[in-house]
Every structure is written in structure tokens, then in C-alpha cells.
Design a protein around this motif. Structure first.
Motif, PDB file in Angstrom:
ATOM      1  N   ILE A 130      -5.128  33.738  -1.838  1.00 11.58           N
ATOM      2  CA  ILE A 130      -4.359  33.475  -0.628  1.00 11.58           C
ATOM      3  C   ILE A 130      -5.352  33.338   0.513  1.00 11.58           C
ATOM      4  CG2 ILE A 130      -3.977  35.893   0.047  1.00 11.58           C
ATOM      5  CD1 ILE A 130      -0.991  34.971   0.645  1.00 11.58           C
ATOM      6  N   ASP A 131      -4.959  32.604   1.554  1.00 12.27           N
ATOM      7  CA  ASP A 131      -5.888  32.332   2.640  1.00 12.27           C
ATOM      8  C   ASP A 131      -5.199  32.516   3.987  1.00 12.27           C
ATOM      9  OD1 ASP A 131      -8.384  31.476   3.693  1.00 12.27           O
ATOM     10  OD2 ASP A 131      -7.553  29.474   4.021  1.00 12.27           O
ATOM     11  N   PHE A 132      -5.895  33.145   4.904  1.00 14.98           N
ATOM     12  CA  PHE A 132      -5.434  33.328   6.280  1.00 14.98           C
ATOM     13  C   PHE A 132      -6.632  33.196   7.209  1.00 14.98           C
ATOM     14  CE2 PHE A 132      -2.081  35.747   4.117  1.00 14.98           C
ATOM     15  CZ  PHE A 132      -0.960  35.334   4.817  1.00 14.98           C
ATOM     16  N   PRO A 133      -6.392  32.826   8.464  1.00 14.64           N
ATOM     17  CA  PRO A 133      -7.494  32.867   9.432  1.00 14.64           C
ATOM     18  C   PRO A 133      -7.936  34.311   9.648  1.00 14.64           C
ATOM     19  CG  PRO A 133      -5.425  32.227  10.506  1.00 14.64           C
ATOM     20  CD  PRO A 133      -5.145  32.352   9.042  1.00 14.64           C
ATOM     21  N   SER A 134      -9.216  34.530   9.898  1.00 15.23           N
ATOM     22  CA  SER A 134      -9.718  35.896  10.048  1.00 15.23           C
ATOM     23  C   SER A 134      -9.265  36.540  11.354  1.00 15.23           C
ATOM     24  CB  SER A 134     -11.237  35.940   9.923  1.00 15.23           C
ATOM     25  OG  SER A 134     -11.827  35.112  10.892  1.00 15.23           O
TER      26      SER A 134
ATOM     27  N   ASP B 138      -0.358  45.907  19.772  1.00 18.59           N
ATOM     28  CA  ASP B 138      -1.431  45.267  20.513  1.00 18.59           C
ATOM     29  C   ASP B 138      -2.456  44.667  19.558  1.00 18.59           C
ATOM     30  OD1 ASP B 138      -2.561  44.610  23.023  1.00 18.59           O
ATOM     31  OD2 ASP B 138      -4.037  46.209  22.765  1.00 18.59           O
ATOM     32  N   LYS B 139      -2.604  45.296  18.377  1.00 18.30           N
ATOM     33  CA  LYS B 139      -3.537  44.790  17.372  1.00 18.30           C
ATOM     34  C   LYS B 139      -3.035  45.199  15.993  1.00 18.30           C
ATOM     35  CE  LYS B 139      -8.332  44.986  15.830  1.00 18.30           C
ATOM     36  NZ  LYS B 139      -9.643  45.620  16.014  1.00 18.30           N
ATOM     37  N   LEU B 140      -3.072  44.251  15.084  1.00 16.01           N
ATOM     38  CA  LEU B 140      -2.741  44.520  13.689  1.00 16.01           C
ATOM     39  C   LEU B 140      -3.882  44.001  12.835  1.00 16.01           C
ATOM     40  CD1 LEU B 140      -0.927  45.328  11.316  1.00 16.01           C
ATOM     41  CD2 LEU B 140       0.206  43.097  11.525  1.00 16.01           C
ATOM     42  N   THR B 141      -4.402  44.866  11.992  1.00 13.14           N
ATOM     43  CA  THR B 141      -5.387  44.472  11.000  1.00 13.14           C
ATOM     44  C   THR B 141      -4.707  44.552   9.640  1.00 13.14           C
ATOM     45  OG1 THR B 141      -7.195  45.342  12.343  1.00 13.14           O
ATOM     46  CG2 THR B 141      -7.654  44.954  10.002  1.00 13.14           C
ATOM     47  N   ILE B 142      -4.751  43.451   8.913  1.00 15.77           N
ATOM     48  CA  ILE B 142      -4.177  43.408   7.574  1.00 15.77           C
ATOM     49  C   ILE B 142      -5.328  43.198   6.595  1.00 15.77           C
ATOM     50  CG2 ILE B 142      -2.611  42.250   5.975  1.00 15.77           C
ATOM     51  CD1 ILE B 142      -1.017  41.264   8.421  1.00 15.77           C
ATOM     52  N   VAL B 143      -5.478  44.151   5.690  1.00 15.40           N
ATOM     53  CA  VAL B 143      -6.463  44.033   4.620  1.00 15.40           C
ATOM     54  C   VAL B 143      -5.701  43.642   3.357  1.00 15.40           C
ATOM     55  CG1 VAL B 143      -8.221  45.225   3.262  1.00 15.40           C
ATOM     56  CG2 VAL B 143      -7.911  45.810   5.690  1.00 15.40           C
ATOM     57  N   ILE B 144      -6.086  42.520   2.768  1.00 15.06           N
ATOM     58  CA  ILE B 144      -5.496  42.089   1.497  1.00 15.06           C
ATOM     59  C   ILE B 144      -6.529  42.378   0.422  1.00 15.06           C
ATOM     60  CG2 ILE B 144      -4.540  40.181   0.153  1.00 15.06           C
ATOM     61  CD1 ILE B 144      -3.790  38.851   2.822  1.00 15.06           C
TER      62      ILE B 144
ATOM     63  N   GLN C 252      -0.370  39.313  24.295  1.00 16.53           N
ATOM     64  CA  GLN C 252      -1.800  39.071  24.085  1.00 16.53           C
ATOM     65  C   GLN C 252      -2.340  39.779  22.832  1.00 16.53           C
ATOM     66  OE1 GLN C 252      -0.354  40.577  26.581  1.00 16.53           O
ATOM     67  NE2 GLN C 252      -1.193  42.615  26.818  1.00 16.53           N
ATOM     68  N   ALA C 253      -1.479  40.108  21.894  1.00 15.93           N
ATOM     69  CA  ALA C 253      -1.879  40.843  20.685  1.00 15.93           C
ATOM     70  C   ALA C 253      -2.914  40.071  19.862  1.00 15.93           C
ATOM     71  CB  ALA C 253      -0.649  41.127  19.825  1.00 15.93           C
ATOM     72  N   THR C 254      -3.625  40.826  19.026  1.00 14.67           N
ATOM     73  CA  THR C 254      -4.629  40.271  18.123  1.00 14.67           C
ATOM     74  C   THR C 254      -4.262  40.620  16.685  1.00 14.67           C
ATOM     75  OG1 THR C 254      -6.367  40.547  19.785  1.00 14.67           O
ATOM     76  CG2 THR C 254      -7.084  40.298  17.500  1.00 14.67           C
ATOM     77  N   LEU C 255      -4.415  39.636  15.805  1.00 17.60           N
ATOM     78  CA  LEU C 255      -4.251  39.837  14.368  1.00 17.60           C
ATOM     79  C   LEU C 255      -5.601  39.597  13.719  1.00 17.60           C
ATOM     80  CD1 LEU C 255      -2.615  40.069  11.677  1.00 17.60           C
ATOM     81  CD2 LEU C 255      -2.265  37.588  11.862  1.00 17.60           C
ATOM     82  N   GLU C 256      -6.075  40.578  12.963  1.00 17.60           N
ATOM     83  CA  GLU C 256      -7.293  40.420  12.179  1.00 17.60           C
ATOM     84  C   GLU C 256      -6.923  40.515  10.706  1.00 17.60           C
ATOM     85  OE1 GLU C 256     -10.258  43.242  13.417  1.00 17.60           O
ATOM     86  OE2 GLU C 256     -10.516  42.262  15.369  1.00 17.60           O
ATOM     87  N   MET C 257      -7.467  39.601   9.911  1.00 17.25           N
ATOM     88  CA  MET C 257      -7.182  39.576   8.479  1.00 17.25           C
ATOM     89  C   MET C 257      -8.495  39.720   7.716  1.00 17.25           C
ATOM     90  SD  MET C 257      -3.836  38.922   8.172  1.00 17.25           S
ATOM     91  CE  MET C 257      -3.576  38.220   6.578  1.00 17.25           C
ATOM     92  N   GLU C 258      -8.501  40.659   6.779  1.00 20.35           N
ATOM     93  CA  GLU C 258      -9.624  40.815   5.860  1.00 20.35           C
ATOM     94  C   GLU C 258      -9.089  40.495   4.472  1.00 20.35           C
ATOM     95  OE1 GLU C 258     -12.121  44.436   3.936  1.00 20.35           O
ATOM     96  OE2 GLU C 258     -11.822  44.541   6.110  1.00 20.35           O
ATOM     97  N   VAL C 259      -9.425  39.324   3.973  1.00 25.37           N
ATOM     98  CA  VAL C 259      -8.888  38.844   2.705  1.00 25.37           C
ATOM     99  C   VAL C 259      -9.970  38.972   1.631  1.00 25.37           C
ATOM    100  CG1 VAL C 259      -7.829  36.886   1.517  1.00 25.37           C
ATOM    101  CG2 VAL C 259      -7.389  37.237   3.967  1.00 25.37           C
ATOM    102  N   ASN C 260      -9.710  39.829   0.647  1.00 29.39           N
ATOM    103  CA  ASN C 260     -10.682  40.111  -0.414  1.00 29.39           C
ATOM    104  C   ASN C 260     -10.300  39.450  -1.732  1.00 29.39           C
ATOM    105  OD1 ASN C 260     -12.136  41.789   1.380  1.00 29.39           O
ATOM    106  ND2 ASN C 260     -10.754  43.478   0.952  1.00 29.39           N
ATOM    107  N   THR C 261      -9.583  38.348  -1.659  1.00 41.09           N
ATOM    108  CA  THR C 261      -9.145  37.617  -2.842  1.00 41.09           C
ATOM    109  C   THR C 261      -9.130  36.131  -2.516  1.00 41.09           C
ATOM    110  OG1 THR C 261      -7.316  37.276  -4.397  1.00 41.09           O
ATOM    111  CG2 THR C 261      -6.712  37.981  -2.187  1.00 41.09           C
TER     112      THR C 261
END
Length: 177
Positions: free
Chosen positions: A43-47, A122-128, A31-40
Motif C-alpha cells: 500500500i502507498d501513501f504520501p509521507s 493537530d497531528k496524526l502519525t500512522i505507522v503501517i 492546519q493539522a499534519t498527517l505523517e505516514m510511516e509505511v513499512n510495506t
């Protein structure tokens, strides 16, 4: 770093970079969550992505349809570890399958682990922070440089070792580190 956490992150990088989706079962909780903060805009990913299967689709299956020669590095001297969490800087070098253009990007990982015996993510936040596109004429030089670095854990100081003389790259290296 705890060896378990380091190995989970290493397994994630192998899954993503080498197109091994089966490894994600030993990285993320169901049930993990991935959050993406894309500052460019390069490239594109769902938030937000919910669940291990969807995370695997986004970060491994779909990603590897577009990119190859992927080298993702975690900066070992940027690690901040607390109970059930690890934050670190990262950078990636990869080529686009369709054009051969090379992308070099960087940002932050924020890993949160389950509080159980499996110690999965359980949760990964990736900031690009940025993703710079180089022409396919620079692929050989950039990929040779990336493949010569310690993988996947590298010290910031090692990034400048034998760095190709490419202007945009020399401008982002100080920002990465």
C-alpha cells in the motif's frame, strides 16, 4: 479513555471507513499534519500531508476510490493516553474495488490533540507495519469475520474469536496483539 478523544477517533474511523468526508471537520484542526510511516510495499501513501482538506482527500476521498468494505479497529487494550495524546495499535480489513482482493493490515496510531476547547487532532502519525493481500476467493470469510467483531474498539483477545483458518492471518494475529 476520555470520552471526547474516544468520540473523535470513532468519528475519524466512520469518516474513513464509510466515506463521510464531512465528518473530518470535527476530527482534524484546519492546519493539522498527517505523517505516514509505511513499512510495506502492499500500500502507498504520501509521507507527509498538511492541512485538514488534504488529509481528508488522502484518507477519505482517494482511499474510498480504491477500497470498500473497510473495517478499521483500534485495540482498546493497547491504549496509552497522556496529556493531549493517545497512542494505540490498529488493524484494518478491506477489499479492493477493482479485484475483490482483501487486505488485512496493522500498525500504530499516534494521535496528538490541540490544546484548546475543541480538542481536535493537530497531528496524526500512522505507522503501517504490514499489509497482507488475500485473494478475492477469501473475501466472504474475511469480511464476515471482520464484520462480526466489536467496532471500532476491540480487545486484542477478541481478534482470535472465530478467526478464519487462513495461514497468513494466523501468522499476523500474534504480531498485531
Amino acid at each position: 479513555m476520555k470520552i471526547d478523544i474516544e468520540n473523535i477517533i470513532r468519528r475519524y474511523i466512520r469518516a474513513k471507513d464509510d466515506n463521510n468526508p464531512q465528518l473530518m471537520n470535527r476530527v482534524f484542526s484546519e492546519q493539522a499534519t498527517l505523517e505516514m510511516e509505511v513499512n510495506t510495499g502492499a500500500i502507498d501513501f504520501p509521507s507527509v500531508t498538511q492541512g485538514r482538506d488534504e488529509i481528508t482527500k488522502t484518507l477519505v476521498r482517494d482511499f474510498n476510490k480504491t477500497y470498500e468494505n473497510i473495517y478499521t479497529f483500534c485495540l482498546s487494550d493497547s491504549v496509552i493516553e497522556k496529556q493531549n495524546s493517545l497512542d494505540c495499535r490498529w488493524f484494518v480489513a478491506m477489499s479492493e474495488k477493482a479485484t475483490g482482493d482483501v487486505r488485512v493490515g496493522y500498525g500504530d496510531y499516534q494521535w496528538r490533540f490541540c490544546n484548546d476547547d475543541l480538542c481536535l487532532v493537530d497531528k496524526l502519525t500512522i505507522v503501517i507495519e504490514d499489509m497482507i493481500v488475500f485473494s478475492n476467493t477469501e473475501e466472504g470469510e474475511l469480511m464476515s469475520w471482520a464484520s462480526g467483531l466489536p467496532y471500532p474498539w476491540v480487545r486484542s483477545s477478541e481478534l482470535s474469536t472465530c478467526t478464519p483458518e487462513i495461514i497468513p492471518l494466523s501468522k499476523i494475529l500474534p504480531v498485531i496483539t
